[in-house]
Design a protein around this motif. Sequence first.
Motif: not given
Length: 490
Positions: A374, A381, A384
Amino acid sequence: MMRVIYLTILAFVLSFSGIAQSKLTAPRVLFAVENFYHPEHGSYVELYLSFDALSLQYEKIADYYQAKLEVLYVIKKGSNIIKYQKFEILSPQMKTEKGRQNFADVQKMTLKPGDYTVDVSIWDANREIEPVKASQKLYVRLKDNKLDMSNIIFEKEVTPTEEDGPFVKSGYLMTPWLISTIPAAMEEFYVYSEVYNSDYKLGGNGAYIEKHQLRNLDVDSVFENYSIVKRVNTSQVNVILKRVDLKTLPDGTYSYTIELFNRENELVGSTGKQFYRQSDIPSLKNGQRTAEVADFETHIRSATSRDSIVDYIRCIRPLGTRADQNFIDYNWDKASTEVLQSYLIGFWVTYKTENVFEEWITYRKLVKLVNKEFGSAAKAGYDTDMGMVYLKYGAPDQITNRSNEPSSYPYIIWQFYAHPLQSNAMYVFYDPSLTYRDYQLLHSNVRDEKDNPRWKLILQSRNNANGDVDKDSGADHWGGEVDDYYTNPR
């Protein structure tokens, strides 16, 4: 001559890096910076320096001894210099060199809200040596007409005064305690913070509830006899000053938090600070620490890279409470490495009561996977929305990926059959930037998650703009299947 104040400090935390620190080569010094706000002048910062007198060169002047420091502050925004200040600090005068006492300095600078870097250079003017240098990120966050709080500062001593001076606040001469360890010989401290613009947010004749809480992080236990709940009338600036008796506090890691609630019992402000209490009273764990905990603490303490510690701290944010997340958001880029290490150790030992070190290694592997799946060049990541949900609740049982549905932004629906908070939990992520990387959480049916009744309208407004604020259903268009996929994921 700058006015200074004595500090009796058991140990110093060196927040400077890259330069060897020793009695013969450079001053030992602690640097700290705090955000404050003034109704007439706006946001400003206080920059603190605390000096270890034994690390300085004292010169005899007439019938006394004195150390002299030269300090340069440079405030930058990007590559542009916004402000700078060069000044001299003189230590207290001593009749003999053996009578040295540690001392401190504080400077104030007005700065508009935003991201800055502060470069610090310190010279021992009585020696021909290279200066101590450091660079630290600075986030000025307090704004006009916004209810907010300063960070908590621990004060070692508080004395009423009618005089003015750099260490005087709200009619008190204060001796700040800038390190996170509270020695056994220190029997009390004072908690100081300020609340801003509550009258603007809650009304000039309004009020709010101020709640104090002291929590032992080793066993996740609240000390109820330290708790305070009181009603406070709104004002441009409200001062919080509370004495905390430490004599009966067991050895261990603690957090002190202050939360503000409006009449509807909604949280409107919070701040917190961690500390480690050294005490002759055994810890609530009876002094017994498992090998797993010891291994984990050794692992974290041995990670001396600032970037590594910041990465560790930010990756646990999805697992924390709102108070934890507020602490991380406010402190990850400005608290000392030691403070962040202590916070991480206390948090993880509380979060995982068994197999502490093994669970940390497993979690870091999961973080690596989340960053790969992600993350992007601009964002890890775990920062997020999809990464945070994944780290907190694990992998979804069902994923629906619709990146090319006509007139809709790219969207992904996650379904959890057995979510910790409810069954059949749904999360809808979408990408309004059309980059197909940073999907944002648009809607969820899970309690306390983002509930957006107009999520279908927003999702399907890529080519169907609609300004009707009362409408919450999506546009009827060819190829639109979000209702079907949300009701019957597959």
